[in-house]
Motif scaffolding. Structure first.
Motif, PDB file in Angstrom:
ATOM      1  N   GLU A 122       0.786  -1.225   0.000  1.00 20.69           N
ATOM      2  CA  GLU A 122       0.000   0.000   0.000  1.00 20.69           C
ATOM      3  C   GLU A 122       0.826   1.287   0.000  1.00 20.69           C
ATOM      4  O   GLU A 122       0.263   2.369  -0.080  1.00 20.69           O
ATOM      5  CB  GLU A 122      -0.920   0.023   1.225  1.00 20.69           C
ATOM      6  CG  GLU A 122      -1.991  -1.053   1.189  1.00 20.69           C
ATOM      7  CD  GLU A 122      -2.887  -1.023   2.402  1.00 20.69           C
ATOM      8  OE1 GLU A 122      -4.112  -1.155   2.230  1.00 20.69           O
ATOM      9  OE2 GLU A 122      -2.368  -0.873   3.526  1.00 20.69           O
ATOM     10  N   LEU A 155      -6.060  -1.752  -3.494  1.00 18.08           N
ATOM     11  CA  LEU A 155      -5.280  -2.970  -3.333  1.00 18.08           C
ATOM     12  C   LEU A 155      -6.043  -4.177  -3.869  1.00 18.08           C
ATOM     13  O   LEU A 155      -5.494  -5.005  -4.596  1.00 18.08           O
ATOM     14  CB  LEU A 155      -4.913  -3.158  -1.857  1.00 18.08           C
ATOM     15  CG  LEU A 155      -3.988  -4.327  -1.507  1.00 18.08           C
ATOM     16  CD1 LEU A 155      -3.046  -3.930  -0.374  1.00 18.08           C
ATOM     17  CD2 LEU A 155      -4.776  -5.555  -1.085  1.00 18.08           C
ATOM     18  N   ARG A 156      -7.329  -4.293  -3.494  1.00 20.45           N
ATOM     19  CA  ARG A 156      -8.108  -5.446  -3.945  1.00 20.45           C
ATOM     20  C   ARG A 156      -8.365  -5.401  -5.445  1.00 20.45           C
ATOM     21  O   ARG A 156      -8.503  -6.440  -6.092  1.00 20.45           O
ATOM     22  CB  ARG A 156      -9.431  -5.511  -3.181  1.00 20.45           C
ATOM     23  CG  ARG A 156      -9.291  -6.089  -1.783  1.00 20.45           C
ATOM     24  CD  ARG A 156     -10.643  -6.386  -1.164  1.00 20.45           C
ATOM     25  NE  ARG A 156     -11.442  -5.176  -1.007  1.00 20.45           N
ATOM     26  CZ  ARG A 156     -11.362  -4.366   0.041  1.00 20.45           C
ATOM     27  NH1 ARG A 156     -10.517  -4.633   1.023  1.00 20.45           N
ATOM     28  NH2 ARG A 156     -12.125  -3.300   0.129  1.00 20.45           N
ATOM     29  N   ALA A 176      -5.475  -7.007  -7.042  1.00 20.51           N
ATOM     30  CA  ALA A 176      -5.483  -8.438  -6.760  1.00 20.51           C
ATOM     31  C   ALA A 176      -6.494  -9.163  -7.638  1.00 20.51           C
ATOM     32  O   ALA A 176      -6.252 -10.292  -8.093  1.00 20.51           O
ATOM     33  CB  ALA A 176      -5.793  -8.680  -5.285  1.00 20.51           C
ATOM     34  N   CYS A 193      -1.041  -9.935  -0.792  1.00 20.65           N
ATOM     35  CA  CYS A 193      -1.414  -8.544  -0.528  1.00 20.65           C
ATOM     36  C   CYS A 193      -1.114  -8.234   0.935  1.00 20.65           C
ATOM     37  O   CYS A 193      -1.540  -8.973   1.825  1.00 20.65           O
ATOM     38  CB  CYS A 193      -2.896  -8.321  -0.804  1.00 20.65           C
ATOM     39  SG  CYS A 193      -3.414  -8.762  -2.477  1.00 20.65           S
ATOM     40  N   THR A 229      -1.531  -5.511   3.979  1.00 19.13           N
ATOM     41  CA  THR A 229      -2.318  -4.330   4.360  1.00 19.13           C
ATOM     42  C   THR A 229      -2.231  -4.096   5.860  1.00 19.13           C
ATOM     43  O   THR A 229      -1.962  -5.023   6.629  1.00 19.13           O
ATOM     44  CB  THR A 229      -3.794  -4.513   3.938  1.00 19.13           C
ATOM     45  OG1 THR A 229      -4.517  -3.331   4.232  1.00 19.13           O
ATOM     46  CG2 THR A 229      -4.440  -5.686   4.657  1.00 19.13           C
ATOM     47  N   ARG A 242     -10.742  -7.208   5.561  1.00 17.39           N
ATOM     48  CA  ARG A 242      -9.554  -6.916   4.773  1.00 17.39           C
ATOM     49  C   ARG A 242      -9.117  -8.092   3.918  1.00 17.39           C
ATOM     50  O   ARG A 242      -8.246  -7.945   3.068  1.00 17.39           O
ATOM     51  CB  ARG A 242      -8.417  -6.481   5.710  1.00 17.39           C
ATOM     52  CG  ARG A 242      -8.578  -5.036   6.151  1.00 17.39           C
ATOM     53  CD  ARG A 242      -7.790  -4.684   7.382  1.00 17.39           C
ATOM     54  NE  ARG A 242      -7.458  -3.263   7.421  1.00 17.39           N
ATOM     55  CZ  ARG A 242      -8.347  -2.282   7.525  1.00 17.39           C
ATOM     56  NH1 ARG A 242      -9.629  -2.574   7.598  1.00 17.39           N
ATOM     57  NH2 ARG A 242      -7.964  -1.015   7.549  1.00 17.39           N
ATOM     58  N   THR A 243      -9.683  -9.258   4.153  1.00 21.35           N
ATOM     59  CA  THR A 243      -9.316 -10.447   3.378  1.00 21.35           C
ATOM     60  C   THR A 243     -10.469 -10.947   2.511  1.00 21.35           C
ATOM     61  O   THR A 243     -10.377 -12.043   1.957  1.00 21.35           O
ATOM     62  CB  THR A 243      -8.860 -11.573   4.324  1.00 21.35           C
ATOM     63  OG1 THR A 243      -9.950 -11.942   5.187  1.00 21.35           O
ATOM     64  CG2 THR A 243      -7.680 -11.140   5.176  1.00 21.35           C
ATOM     65  N   ASP A 287      -9.875 -12.355  -1.011  1.00 18.40           N
ATOM     66  CA  ASP A 287      -8.999 -13.512  -1.198  1.00 18.40           C
ATOM     67  C   ASP A 287      -9.694 -14.596  -2.020  1.00 18.40           C
ATOM     68  O   ASP A 287     -10.923 -14.681  -2.077  1.00 18.40           O
ATOM     69  CB  ASP A 287      -8.568 -14.086   0.145  1.00 18.40           C
ATOM     70  CG  ASP A 287      -7.572 -13.199   0.865  1.00 18.40           C
ATOM     71  OD1 ASP A 287      -7.320 -12.082   0.372  1.00 18.40           O
ATOM     72  OD2 ASP A 287      -7.053 -13.608   1.917  1.00 18.40           O
ATOM     73  N   LYS A 346      -3.913 -14.029  -1.650  1.00 15.98           N
ATOM     74  CA  LYS A 346      -4.057 -14.124  -0.202  1.00 15.98           C
ATOM     75  C   LYS A 346      -3.604 -12.803   0.420  1.00 15.98           C
ATOM     76  O   LYS A 346      -2.564 -12.263   0.058  1.00 15.98           O
ATOM     77  CB  LYS A 346      -3.227 -15.276   0.354  1.00 15.98           C
ATOM     78  CG  LYS A 346      -3.376 -15.487   1.868  1.00 15.98           C
ATOM     79  CD  LYS A 346      -2.629 -16.724   2.309  1.00 15.98           C
ATOM     80  CE  LYS A 346      -2.689 -16.907   3.816  1.00 15.98           C
ATOM     81  NZ  LYS A 346      -4.082 -17.056   4.302  1.00 15.98           N
ATOM     82  N   THR A 347      -4.405 -12.299   1.357  1.00 14.81           N
ATOM     83  CA  THR A 347      -4.095 -11.040   2.027  1.00 14.81           C
ATOM     84  C   THR A 347      -3.473 -11.317   3.390  1.00 14.81           C
ATOM     85  O   THR A 347      -3.983 -12.135   4.160  1.00 14.81           O
ATOM     86  CB  THR A 347      -5.357 -10.181   2.207  1.00 14.81           C
ATOM     87  OG1 THR A 347      -5.944  -9.947   0.923  1.00 14.81           O
ATOM     88  CG2 THR A 347      -5.019  -8.844   2.854  1.00 14.81           C
ATOM     89  N   VAL A 384      -2.625  -9.458   6.815  1.00  9.66           N
ATOM     90  CA  VAL A 384      -3.002  -8.258   7.557  1.00  9.66           C
ATOM     91  C   VAL A 384      -2.036  -8.054   8.715  1.00  9.66           C
ATOM     92  O   VAL A 384      -1.625  -9.012   9.388  1.00  9.66           O
ATOM     93  CB  VAL A 384      -4.444  -8.374   8.084  1.00  9.66           C
ATOM     94  CG1 VAL A 384      -4.886  -7.065   8.746  1.00  9.66           C
ATOM     95  CG2 VAL A 384      -5.399  -8.751   6.954  1.00  9.66           C
TER      96      VAL A 384
END
Length: 720
Positions: free
Chosen positions: A447, A481-482, A485, A504, A506, A561-562, A565, A570-571, A573
């Motif tokens: 980010e 960000l997403r 992705a 990702c 974050t 935040r995920t 996915d 895959k995020t 955090v």
């Protein structure tokens, strides 16, 4: 008519897959992107085999073209099918016996198959090749005339554009010029009286002008003297009675008007001029000549009244600097746009009158005053391969096809998990740096600048170099960000999944309860109406008074935040707040504090007003005071983060990289101690993107983290 799809089985990288390998093309520009050896050239060569090309180069099938399976044996047969759609009424008529109708649309399936009869060294006829119509090759074989109409134009990589545009038999330039309407207009030289002046000669056809020039050359005094000398002094003494030898000097163009026109066009060459002086320049390099070559190919395809207007280009960026690449892409997109096929009758009449008036004007006008023909009368389909992030960022995302893992993944709407709004967003923000994601083996999407600076350095120190593993860092600048992705996610996973691990990273964005006071924030601030003001930040107590009460709400906050996915995305955090805070609170507080102090005094150090050593001494004293002032680790880490936030995060990250590298060089840190000091999610993200397990530097030391990593889960088949 355009090439809409290509399916391949058992050709080079592409084996007998389930589902089979299929690639879809746009009517305009389609760019094939992907890492080396992904199969981009194989796709272009497959089209060349099926449809053939206009050049004189013969594409021979080799044993290496047969896909080699896991058993090490080459396949015994190859099947490739090109599907052409959008046929006009005239084209449907021209290919009437070959067209297949599906849901009311006429499609032309060109089914190319090769069956290996023997090894190439054992027999001259070692392979049987058939080209038939029908999706499964059940229709009749295509005749020579039909295949000629489907032949494509092909520009090879590392092409010699200067040679291609030079004079010669069947030169590309002669083909381009012969396609122009009116190229054979004018009177024959034998049909009129010899022109009295050069101005009168302009009414001749090009072949007639050649005859007129030959007549002028033969009438030149030096030519006449030379011819008489050869005949009188040399050939007459060598002649026999009844068999005199007699010569004449002149051009060798003979035959019909059409033949003579072709011979003249083949002697012409196209070069670049200095626009200011109008003089030819010999200093143009490969890049400029490449542009000239591509322009001529597009012109030839656009001017032809029939056939498939398809141009295949491998690596159009060859020999072009970035600005030229962008201009080229704009030009190719314009060439692929539909253009009016005809003008209304009034416009045609006006043009005819203007042409008549122009012909009556003084014929000595300068060439640059002549009216140019429209660039194209029909759109040209362009399929290109590229390794250029610069070009990839310029091409509309919908026009990209990613070749990876023996699959073709179209980025068109409806084939990815991107929404229409995502495409609009990415059209503005998908720049050169972010476009590198199409050529990577793994991705780390972050980010901000600090993460983009820190993560490659941390990965290298941990023994998992991102460059070595082909992993690209994509910095989205805090937004979308997403969206980025979702580029790597398919709308229909049954058609195949992009096997590029995408991590990702974050922030959690939940500060400890002690942070507002240290950061100078008021959690109880009221608005103008006397009610609690809405704030952009959150702290732990916002999720509940006790840990038991907070836990499910924090889990839901993390889950948000995920939510993007899936598949190989895959995020990861942050454990607490931000990357910088987590680094400080987990085990790198001293290092982050020193880096923040260096960043705050960076300008003075650059101006030689302070030495680096002096700043580090100040940092040591300040850290000792900080630890005595604040009792908890969270308070100390918050104060460190406050210093980071008050300066430049990116400069702090750069100083932190230098400090950690020096610590490794001096033996103060090693791989195992660094891994133990880092937040777990940072290590896991690096491992996931590189598909590698970060091991401690000393093999005899036990691993500091025995939890299952994302890589282990991936290998166990638990991740899509």
């Amino acid at each position: 008519m355009y090439l809409s799809a290509l399916s391949i089985r058992n050709f080079r990288q592409f084996g007998d897959l389930t589902p089979g390998f299929t690639i879809h093309f746009n009517e305009g520009v389609t760019a094939l992107v992907g890492e080396n050896d992904a199969g981009k050239t194989a796709v272009i060569d497959a089209i060349r085999h099926v449809l053939q090309t206009r050049d004189s180069d013969f594409l021979r099938l080799e044993l290496e073209d047969f896909h080699v399976g896991s058993d090490g044996e080459p396949a015994t047969d190859i099947t490739m099918v090109c599907t052409l759609a959008g046929l006009s009424t005239l084209e449907l008529g021209a290919f009437a016996e070959y067209v297949t109708f599906s849901r009311g649309e006429g499609l032309l399936h060109v089914h190319w198959s090769a069956r290996r009869l023997a090894m190439p060294t054992a027999s001259r006829r070692w392979v049987d090749i058939q080209v038939r119509c029908g999706e499964r090759g059940e229709g009749p074989a295509l005749d020579v005339g039909a295949r000629q109409l489907l032949a494509t134009a092909y520009l090879k990589p590392l092409r010699d554009a200067e040679r291609e545009m030079s004079p010669g038999r069947n030169s590309r330039l002669s083909q381009v010029l012969s396609s122009f309407p009116g190229i054979d207009a004018g009177e024959s030289y034998v049909d009129i009286a010899p022109p009295a002046s050069a101005a009168e000669a302009t009414g001749l056809s090009i072949a007639g002008m050649g005859d007129y020039m030959r007549e002028l050359v033969r009438g030149h005094q030096a030519i006449k003297v030379a011819q008489a000398t050869i005949n009188d002094r040399y050939l007459e003494p060598l002649s026999l009675a009844g068999q005199p030898l007699h010569s004449h000097l002149g051009f060798g163009d003979t035959g019909s008007e059409t033949t003579k026109l072709k011979q003249i066009l083949e002697r012409l060459e196209l070069g670049l001029l200095d626009k200011g002086s109008g003089n030819a320049r010999g200093s143009y390099g490969l890049g400029s000549n490449n542009l000239l070559f591509m322009a001529c190919e597009l012109l030839l395809l656009g001017k032809e009244p029939d056939g498939l207007p398809l141009l295949l280009i491998e690596e159009p960026e060859a020999h072009l600097h970035p600005q030229r690449q962008l201009r080229l892409m704009e030009f190719l997109e314009r060439a692929s746009q539909p253009r009016p096929q005809q003008q209304n009758q009034t416009q045609q009449q006006d043009q005819t009158q203007q042409q008549d008036q122009t012909q009556q004007q003084d014929q000595t006008q300068q060439p640059d005053q002549a009216q140019a023909e429209p660039a194209h009368t029909r759109p040209v389909q362009v399929i290109l391969t590229t390794h250029s992030s610069n070009l990839s960022s310029k091409i509309a995302l919908e026009n990209l096809v990613l070749i990876h893992g023996q699959r073709a993944f179209s980025m068109a709407q409806g084939r990815t998990r991107l929404s229409a709004d995502d495409y609009r967003f990415l059209s503005r923000f998908l720049d050169v740096t972010k476009a590198s994601l199409f050529f990577a083996k793994g991705l780390l999407i972050v980010e901000g600048d600090a993460e983009a600076i820190l993560l490659p350095a941390l990965a290298r120190l941990l023994g998992c170099d991102l460059t070595e593993h082909g992993v690209s860092i994509v910095n989205v600048g805090g937004v979308g960000l997403r969206r980025y992705a979702h580029i790597m996610q398919r709308a229909d996973a049954t058609e195949g999944i992009i096997q590029i691990p995408t991590a990702c990273i974050t922030d959690m964005d939940v500060m400890p309860d002690c942070a507002p006071a240290i950061m100078g924030l008021d959690p109880h601030k009221l608005n103008a109406k006397g009610k609690p003001a809405r704030r952009q930040w959150r702290m732990l107590s916002d999720f509940g008074a006790t840990e038991i009460e907070r836990e499910p709400k924090l889990a839901a906050h993390r889950q948000k935040r995920t939510r993007g996915d899936g598949q190989n995305v895959k995020t990861f955090v942050a454990d607490h707040w931000t990357l910088e805070y987590d680094l400080a609170v987990e085990g790198l507080m001293d290092w982050v504090h020193r880096a923040a102090t260096l960043a705050l005094h960076d300008v003075k150090m650059n101006e030689k007003k302070l030495t680096r050593q002096k700043v580090l001494e100040r940092a040591t004293k300040a850290l000792a005071a900080l630890k005595s002032q604040y009792l908890t680790n969270e308070e100390r880490a918050t104060e460190v983060y406050r210093q980071v936030d008050s300066g430049s995060k990116s400069i702090t990250a750069q100083h932190l990289v230098d400090l950690l590298q020096s610590a490794f060089d001096e033996g103060e840190l090693d791989r195992a101690s660094l891994r133990a000091a880092l937040p777990a999610y940072v290590v896991e993200a690096i491992e996931y993107a590189t598909r590698g397990r970060i091991m401690p530097s000393a093999p005899e030391q036990p691993a500091t983290n025995t939890a299952e990593t994302p890589l282990e889960a991936l290998e166990a088949g638990e991740l899509a």
